[in-house]
Scaffold this motif. Structure first.
Motif, PDB file in Angstrom:
ATOM      1  N   UNK A  31     -13.685  -2.814   3.935  1.00 35.31           N
ATOM      2  CA  UNK A  31     -13.139  -4.168   3.877  1.00 35.31           C
ATOM      3  C   UNK A  31     -11.717  -4.077   3.350  1.00 35.31           C
ATOM      4  N   UNK A  32     -10.789  -4.761   4.010  1.00 40.00           N
ATOM      5  CA  UNK A  32      -9.382  -4.775   3.604  1.00 40.00           C
ATOM      6  C   UNK A  32      -9.080  -6.126   2.969  1.00 40.00           C
ATOM      7  N   UNK A  33      -8.555  -6.090   1.755  1.00 40.22           N
ATOM      8  CA  UNK A  33      -8.177  -7.325   1.074  1.00 40.22           C
ATOM      9  C   UNK A  33      -6.959  -7.929   1.774  1.00 40.22           C
ATOM     10  N   UNK A  34      -7.079  -9.202   2.153  1.00 38.64           N
ATOM     11  CA  UNK A  34      -6.018  -9.848   2.933  1.00 38.64           C
ATOM     12  C   UNK A  34      -5.110 -10.735   2.099  1.00 38.64           C
ATOM     13  N   UNK A  35      -5.489 -11.056   0.871  1.00 41.59           N
ATOM     14  CA  UNK A  35      -4.666 -11.942   0.057  1.00 41.59           C
ATOM     15  C   UNK A  35      -4.834 -11.562  -1.410  1.00 41.59           C
ATOM     16  N   UNK A  36      -4.031 -12.225  -2.252  1.00 47.36           N
ATOM     17  CA  UNK A  36      -4.112 -11.979  -3.679  1.00 47.36           C
ATOM     18  C   UNK A  36      -3.296 -10.780  -4.106  1.00 47.36           C
ATOM     19  N   UNK A  37      -3.438 -10.415  -5.376  1.00 50.35           N
ATOM     20  CA  UNK A  37      -2.653  -9.307  -5.909  1.00 50.35           C
ATOM     21  C   UNK A  37      -3.096  -7.961  -5.356  1.00 50.35           C
ATOM     22  N   UNK A  38      -4.316  -7.888  -4.786  1.00 51.25           N
ATOM     23  CA  UNK A  38      -4.814  -6.651  -4.199  1.00 51.25           C
ATOM     24  C   UNK A  38      -4.692  -6.645  -2.683  1.00 51.25           C
ATOM     25  N   UNK A  39      -3.815  -7.468  -2.142  1.00 50.37           N
ATOM     26  CA  UNK A  39      -3.663  -7.536  -0.686  1.00 50.37           C
ATOM     27  C   UNK A  39      -3.267  -6.167  -0.133  1.00 50.37           C
ATOM     28  N   UNK A  40      -3.957  -5.750   0.913  1.00 52.79           N
ATOM     29  CA  UNK A  40      -3.703  -4.454   1.526  1.00 52.79           C
ATOM     30  C   UNK A  40      -4.565  -3.337   0.999  1.00 52.79           C
ATOM     31  N   UNK A  41      -5.237  -3.556  -0.120  1.00 52.34           N
ATOM     32  CA  UNK A  41      -6.107  -2.526  -0.673  1.00 52.34           C
ATOM     33  C   UNK A  41      -7.361  -2.384   0.185  1.00 52.34           C
ATOM     34  N   UNK A  42      -7.867  -1.172   0.262  1.00 52.09           N
ATOM     35  CA  UNK A  42      -9.047  -0.861   1.070  1.00 52.09           C
ATOM     36  C   UNK A  42     -10.231  -0.661   0.135  1.00 52.09           C
ATOM     37  N   UNK A  43     -11.296  -1.413   0.387  1.00 50.10           N
ATOM     38  CA  UNK A  43     -12.535  -1.276  -0.381  1.00 50.10           C
ATOM     39  C   UNK A  43     -13.591  -0.669   0.524  1.00 50.10           C
ATOM     40  N   UNK A  44     -14.102   0.478   0.136  1.00 48.32           N
ATOM     41  CA  UNK A  44     -15.162   1.156   0.877  1.00 48.32           C
ATOM     42  C   UNK A  44     -16.469   0.878   0.156  1.00 48.32           C
ATOM     43  N   UNK A  45     -17.327   0.095   0.791  1.00 42.39           N
ATOM     44  CA  UNK A  45     -18.607  -0.298   0.210  1.00 42.39           C
ATOM     45  C   UNK A  45     -19.679   0.674   0.667  1.00 42.39           C
ATOM     46  N   UNK A  46     -20.371   1.283  -0.272  1.00 47.52           N
ATOM     47  CA  UNK A  46     -21.333   2.343   0.015  1.00 47.52           C
ATOM     48  C   UNK A  46     -22.722   1.877  -0.408  1.00 47.52           C
ATOM     49  N   UNK A  47     -23.682   2.029   0.499  1.00 50.05           N
ATOM     50  CA  UNK A  47     -25.085   1.725   0.212  1.00 50.05           C
ATOM     51  C   UNK A  47     -25.852   3.035   0.243  1.00 50.05           C
TER      52      UNK A  47
ATOM     53  N   UNK B 154      -8.964  10.161  -0.102  1.00 46.45           N
ATOM     54  CA  UNK B 154      -7.629  10.210  -0.707  1.00 46.45           C
ATOM     55  C   UNK B 154      -6.747  11.250  -0.026  1.00 46.45           C
ATOM     56  N   UNK B 155      -7.364  12.340   0.458  1.00 45.69           N
ATOM     57  CA  UNK B 155      -6.589  13.379   1.140  1.00 45.69           C
ATOM     58  C   UNK B 155      -6.253  12.997   2.580  1.00 45.69           C
ATOM     59  N   UNK B 156      -6.862  11.927   3.114  1.00 42.69           N
ATOM     60  CA  UNK B 156      -6.682  11.570   4.525  1.00 42.69           C
ATOM     61  C   UNK B 156      -6.155  10.162   4.740  1.00 42.69           C
ATOM     62  N   UNK B 157      -5.886   9.432   3.670  1.00 44.47           N
ATOM     63  CA  UNK B 157      -5.395   8.069   3.811  1.00 44.47           C
ATOM     64  C   UNK B 157      -3.908   8.058   4.128  1.00 44.47           C
ATOM     65  N   UNK B 158      -3.448   6.903   4.593  1.00 37.54           N
ATOM     66  CA  UNK B 158      -2.021   6.708   4.827  1.00 37.54           C
ATOM     67  C   UNK B 158      -1.319   6.547   3.483  1.00 37.54           C
ATOM     68  N   UNK B 159      -0.121   7.084   3.356  1.00 39.45           N
ATOM     69  CA  UNK B 159       0.623   7.019   2.101  1.00 39.45           C
ATOM     70  C   UNK B 159       0.850   5.556   1.713  1.00 39.45           C
ATOM     71  N   UNK B 160       0.553   5.238   0.471  1.00 32.46           N
ATOM     72  CA  UNK B 160       0.746   3.888  -0.032  1.00 32.46           C
ATOM     73  C   UNK B 160      -0.491   3.017   0.012  1.00 32.46           C
ATOM     74  N   UNK B 161      -1.556   3.477   0.660  1.00 37.85           N
ATOM     75  CA  UNK B 161      -2.788   2.690   0.748  1.00 37.85           C
ATOM     76  C   UNK B 161      -3.659   2.986  -0.469  1.00 37.85           C
ATOM     77  N   UNK B 162      -4.109   1.940  -1.129  1.00 34.09           N
ATOM     78  CA  UNK B 162      -5.002   2.081  -2.277  1.00 34.09           C
ATOM     79  C   UNK B 162      -6.447   1.989  -1.796  1.00 34.09           C
ATOM     80  N   UNK B 163      -7.257   2.951  -2.215  1.00 35.20           N
ATOM     81  CA  UNK B 163      -8.639   3.031  -1.767  1.00 35.20           C
ATOM     82  C   UNK B 163      -9.549   2.997  -2.987  1.00 35.20           C
ATOM     83  N   UNK B 164     -10.566   2.160  -2.924  1.00 36.42           N
ATOM     84  CA  UNK B 164     -11.595   2.123  -3.966  1.00 36.42           C
ATOM     85  C   UNK B 164     -12.956   2.280  -3.305  1.00 36.42           C
TER      86      UNK B 164
END
Length: 706
Positions: free
Chosen positions: A530-546, A576-586
């Motif tokens: 899920x990619x945050x589209x608004x707010x202070x975390x806009x553009x951050x990538x959240x990887x939800x794991x079940x 982290x080793x394969x993301x685009x530079x500048x993208x925050x991943x959680x």
């Protein structure tokens, strides 16, 4: 018996002809005569016949060749994932000296006439220290500590809580030393005085100081009926149990705290304790499914590039410790092989690692000196104290220099390969990775083999100790083993291959993050990006794991949906080793929204209400399931609302149900066990999943006609 040939292209001769005629009508509309007598159609049928022959040959390509094709483009079959479980070792009695359960101890299920034993191997040393209780105290205001140590064994005992117990009152038991990961047995002598409670559900919580906070202890058994009768309480302490100062007394503390619970009666009077004695009688340690393979000599280097060796036993599960490959130095070659062993034959080595050696591979294939995060860099391996060098594991030789001691290991096939010599476009050659000197010995340290879904055994099934250990009377697993996944099949690789080629091992789109997260941790059940589209975390990538959790009849505990730290770190490092530079991943779990269904069913005349009730509960738990529920049985869709109409449909389909009299839907909090107001539709955010919580079904017989 012939194996069925794969159908890579299922077009027939007539379909090829029809496709060609449609192209004719599109590109040459003036050609209108498509009869078989037309010379052009004759040519079309001739080429269709030749194409049909090619497709026939193509469809006879065996799966082994298909695997080789995938290997050429860098797609390898995933090895199995080994299940993990926490195994408890119980001593016959408390001991005066430390009892050590060594790393590598093997426990298994009981072998039967039809089923073989499933082995698990402990992953760390477990020291069961002779910890004993030395201080008993209580507190009613959260600050002042009342010491009762001198009162033990005399008179009518002491009140462990306030006269009218309230939430926060606590009984403290201090030990002479910390007991991390140990099982503590507390023997109580009590008087029946703690009136007002349900003895089977006392409003108590056992906690231990873990160095940072009071951590809840797992309760194995309680025969005291809420500190009212003489009996024992058995607790499993946290892994970081430590020492703390409480009320001016320093000890390794446990405490029993009074809590408020919805629907649980409270104490009207404090329990009275005459004596209490505590001691460590066992411990818990993590174990992984698989057998330990002794270290062995793989062969002798011929001093040429691209030489390969093979492990004796495969596959190697991804959750085990990394394989360590060693090469002998110049002055140790003549002493590397046991006496009388031919130079080309493998031999068993001691199961202990060489003294002073250091394993450098990381669990995700990267290394500390890897500049690109793919396990490729300028590392030259590690020299050990006895003249052996540890070669660094890498995923590819693409960035390896001619002096880099790099090696590749395929955990599925067991092939151990050294760097190749490649001819470049200008005619020169380049060596990718160093070559072991001619005559040097290549060996592997002890490693683990196994894995697969067969390791997901039920609770209490790991009850056999494969080697005798003094003072150990029993072994068992309190919780089911989880996380075991079978190795990737060729059919699954055929689907993943094109996806891997499309994103080229880089995370750009949301789908790329999901595919790479599954590659990093195949033991996960579901992954959603899920990619945050608004707010202070806009553009951050959240990887939800079940995580993968089965449960009995679809019933899951909230603790089974907690993502293990090792899994989260593996996914985070891989992305982290394969993301685009500048993208925050959680990497985090989704938010689970509890839902409770309360329904009344009318049973058919021939149906038994109790059986219908159990079947209805099973159907609800299986349908409202985040892992394997939902309309298609692949897990409840992220963000999909729960309608009361869904509940009616599920209950009406249960065998023996005449009709659904009433069905109510409630949102609930599975942590606080709180139920909210009734709703007709429960909306979920895009990052949330549904979680079944304490459904209630009333099944009654349908009234007779007339």
């Amino acid at each position: 018996m012939m194996l069925p040939a794969p159908n890579l292209d299922d077009r027939t001769f007539q379909q090829l002809v029809d496709d060609a005629k449609r192209f004719i009508a599109d590109r040459c509309p003036t050609w209108t005569n498509h009869n078989v007598s037309d010379p052009g159609v004759t040519l079309v049928e001739t080429f269709a016949w030749m194409t049909d022959l090619l497709l026939y040959r193509l469809n006879r390509v065996p799966d082994r060749n298909y695997v080789r094709f995938l290997d050429l483009v860098g797609v390898r079959l995933f090895p199995p994932v080994a299940a993990r479980a926490e195994v408890s070792f119980r001593l016959s009695a408390q001991q005066d000296a430390t009892v050590r359960i060594a790393k590598g101890t093997v426990v298994s299920t009981r072998r039967t006439a039809t089923e073989r034993a499933i082995e698990f191997t402990t992953m760390a040393d477990l020291d069961i220290v002779p910890a004993r209780s030395v201080v008993v105290a209580s507190s009613v205001d959260g600050e002042t500590l009342r010491d009762h140590t001198r009162e033990l064994g005399f008179g009518s005992g002491f009140a462990c809580f306030d006269e009218r117990p309230k939430a926060g009152d606590a009984l403290y038991i201090g030990f002479d030393r910390p007991a991390p990961s140990l099982i503590v047995l507390l023997r109580f002598t009590c008087m029946v005085s703690g009136h007002g409670i349900d003895p089977l559900r006392p409003p108590l919580r056992w906690e231990a100081w873990d160095g940072r906070r009071w951590s809840r202890c797992s309760l194995e058994q309680d025969t005291t009926n809420g500190l009212n009768t003489t009996g024992v309480i058995e607790l499993h302490l946290p892994r970081t149990h430590g020492v703390r100062d409480v009320g001016g007394v320093t000890s390794a503390w446990l405490r029993c705290r009074v809590v408020e619970r919805r629907g649980v009666p409270a104490y009207r009077e404090s329990p009275r304790i005459v004596s209490v004695v505590g001691a460590a009688v066992g411990g818990d340690v993590d174990a992984v499914h698989g057998a330990q393979v002794a270290g062995a000599v793989l062969g002798i280097s011929e001093g040429v590039a691209g030489q390969t060796f093979r492990l004796s036993q495969v596959p190697v599960p991804t959750t085990s410790e990394p394989i360590v490959i060693e090469v002998s130095a110049d002055d140790t070659r003549r002493n590397a092989l046991p006496a009388g062993l031919p130079s080309a034959s493998p031999a068993a080595l001691p199961t202990t690692a060489p003294t002073g050696s250091v394993a450098v591979p990381a669990g995700d294939g990267s290394a500390p000196d890897s500049p690109d995060g793919n396990g490729n860099g300028s590392g030259a391996g590690t020299e050990t104290a006895d003249g052996w060098s540890v070669w660094q594991l890498v995923d590819s030789f693409a960035s390896s220099g001619p002096d880099d001691r790099h090696v590749m290991v395929d955990p599925t096939t067991g092939v151990v390969g050294f760097g190749p010599l490649v001819r470049l476009a200008d005619g020169s050659v380049r060596q990718y990775g160093a070559v072991p000197p001619k005559g040097s010995v290549v060996r592997v340290r002890p490693y683990q083999t196994g894995g697969g879904r067969i390791g997901n055994v039920v609770a209490r099934s790991l009850n056999t100790l494969r080697s005798s250990i003094p003072y150990v009377a029993a072994v068992y697993n309190r919780q089911p083993a989880s996380g075991g996944v079978d190795g990737e099949t060729i059919e699954e690789a055929k689907v993943r291959g094109p996806l891997a080629l499309r994103h080229r091992d880089r995370a750009v789109t949301a789908e790329d993050f999901e595919v790479l997260a599954r590659q990093a941790a195949p033991e996960t059940a579901r992954v959603r990006c899920v990619v945050e589209e608004s707010g202070q975390d806009a553009g951050a990538v959240r990887v939800l794991v079940v995580p993968r959790a089965a449960g009995a009849d679809g019933r899951l505990a909230l603790t089974e949906l907690v993502v293990p730290d090792t899994t989260g770190e593996a996914i985070r490092g891989y992305l982290d080793a394969r993301r685009v530079v500048g993208v925050r991943v959680s990497v985090e779990p989704p938010r689970y929204v509890g839902v409770t269904v309360v329904a009344r069913l009318r049973c058919a005349a021939t149906a038994h209400p109790d059986r219908v009730r159990e079947d209805a509960l099973t159907a609800l738990y299986r349908f409202l399931n985040p892992v394997s529920g939902g309309p298609d049985g692949t897990g409840w869709p992220f963000g999909r609302a729960v309608h009361v109409g869904d509940v009616f449909g599920v209950l009406q389909a249960v065998s023996g149900v005449a009709y659904v009299d009433e069905a109510l839907l409630f949102q609930a909090n599975p942590v606080t066990r709180e139920r909210f107001s009734r709703v007709e539709r429960l909306d979920l955010p895009p990052t949330s999943l549904v979680f079944s919580f304490e459904h209630q079904i009333d099944a009654v017989r349908a009234q007779a006609a007339g």
